[in-house]
Design an enzyme around this catalytic site. Structure first.
Site, PDB file in Angstrom:
ATOM      1  N   LYS A  11      43.230  22.648  45.982  1.00  0.00           N
ATOM      2  CA  LYS A  11      43.764  21.285  46.168  1.00  0.00           C
ATOM      3  C   LYS A  11      42.658  20.251  45.936  1.00  0.00           C
ATOM      4  CE  LYS A  11      47.197  23.307  49.154  1.00  0.00           C
ATOM      5  NZ  LYS A  11      48.162  23.172  50.232  1.00  0.00           N
ATOM      6  N   HIS A  94      54.004  22.526  42.516  1.00  0.00           N
ATOM      7  CA  HIS A  94      53.585  22.633  43.916  1.00  0.00           C
ATOM      8  C   HIS A  94      54.293  21.572  44.753  1.00  0.00           C
ATOM      9  CE1 HIS A  94      51.169  22.609  47.527  1.00  0.00           C
ATOM     10  NE2 HIS A  94      50.826  23.826  47.204  1.00  0.00           N
ATOM     11  N   SER A 212      50.216  29.198  54.617  1.00  0.00           N
ATOM     12  CA  SER A 212      49.436  29.675  55.759  1.00  0.00           C
ATOM     13  C   SER A 212      49.156  31.180  55.738  1.00  0.00           C
ATOM     14  CB  SER A 212      50.106  29.255  57.078  1.00  0.00           C
ATOM     15  OG  SER A 212      50.187  27.842  57.151  1.00  0.00           O
TER      16      SER A 212
HETATM   17  P1  PGA Z   1      48.112  26.858  52.788  1.00  0.00           P
HETATM   18  O1  PGA Z   1      48.581  26.276  51.371  1.00  0.00           O
HETATM   19  O2  PGA Z   1      47.688  28.281  52.534  1.00  0.00           O
HETATM   20  O3  PGA Z   1      46.979  25.978  53.225  1.00  0.00           O
HETATM   21  O4  PGA Z   1      49.290  26.786  53.693  1.00  0.00           O
HETATM   22  C1  PGA Z   1      49.318  27.050  50.475  1.00  0.00           C
HETATM   23  C2  PGA Z   1      49.614  26.255  49.237  1.00  0.00           C
HETATM   24  O5  PGA Z   1      49.828  25.040  49.331  1.00  0.00           O
HETATM   25  O6  PGA Z   1      49.628  26.812  48.119  1.00  0.00           O
END
Ligand code: PGA
Length: 249
Positions: A11, A94, A212
């Site tokens: 990100k 996404h 997560s």
């Molecule tokens: P996260 O993000 O593992 O921090 O929940 C997953 C994603 O957005 O691909």
């Protein structure tokens, strides 16, 4: 046999020195699984990331791209730009792109077409919001997202597509779909594909779970028969955690 993939979506994290430091940590990790490993740094650091991972198994991929081949789209990045710095795979759709940058299913269908026309592999993301799940509409939402962005495609291109089911309520919240919830949805996604493209395409499709995923829950999620890997946000920012997930297969 379907491919297993673990992809880290960084990100909007890590400037250039941080990117170099994290990659250097990643290169020290030992891989004991046969999963394909990918990282998606921010676009300004893709070239450096590509250069520094060149001799490793880590594939550097992009978080997004525009649907136009080039032109007056200030601030955007095209498929050929990505390819010219060594990137052959792009994440599209996404939920953060959909929510904060108004990406629609129609726009995503165009992005998918452009990526495929440029011989790129696509990790196509989709997933329901919390209200959808509460009201029991999650399958309908997911089915529509897949149909609108992908069902105009010919069966022959599906070997360049990876699907990533990411329930929006589980992204960055610490709340994970239970392994059973993930399995049920992944089986439904495979059935949806099968209804249009038949058994061979559906069976070969790699379907990732995202939301997560952590070293503590990856093994159980990945043990489900229709879960073929993960798209990892937060836990991909630490080399040890990320490789604990990679090695959870
Ligand atoms: P996260 O993000 O593992 O921090 O929940 C997953 C994603 O957005 O691909």
């Amino acid at each position: 046999m379907r491919k297993n993939i673990v992809a880290g979506n960084w990100k909007m994290n890590n400037d250039l020195p941080q990117t170099e430091a994290l990659i250097s940590d990643l290169l020290k990790q030992e891989q004991t699984s046969n999963a394909e490993v990918m990282i998606a740094p921010t676009s300004v650091n893709l070239f450096q990331a590509f250069e520094t991972t060149r001799l490793s198994n880590i594939e550097v991929i992009a978080q997004n791209m525009h649907f136009a081949e080039n032109g007056a789209y200030t601030g955007e990045v095209s498929a050929s730009m990505l390819k010219s710095v060594g990137v052959n795979t792009v994440i599209l759709g996404h939920s953060e792109r959909r929510a904060y940058f108004n990406e629609t299913d129609e726009m995503l269908a165009k992005k998918v077409d452009t990526a495929l026309a440029n011989n790129m592999r696509v990790i196509f993301c989709f997933g329901e919001e919390l209200e959808d799940r509460k009201s029991g509409n999650e399958e309908e939402i997911v089915e529509n997202q897949i149909k609108k962005a992908l069902f105009h495609l010919d069966a022959s291109v599906f070997n360049s597509i990876v699907l990533a089911y990411e329930p929006v309520w589980a992204i960055g919240t610490g709340e994970t779909a239970s392994p059973e919830q993930a399995q049920d949805m992944h089986a439904f996604i495979r059935k949806t594909l099968e209804s249009k493209y038949g058994n061979t395409v559906a069976d070969a499709m790699t379907i990732l779970y995202g939301g997560s995923v952590k070293p503590t829950n990856a093994k159980e999620i990945f043990s489900k028969p229709d879960v073929d890997g993960g798209l990892i946000g937060g836990a991909s920012l630490k080399a040890e955690d990320f490789f604990a997930i990679v090695n959870a297969f």
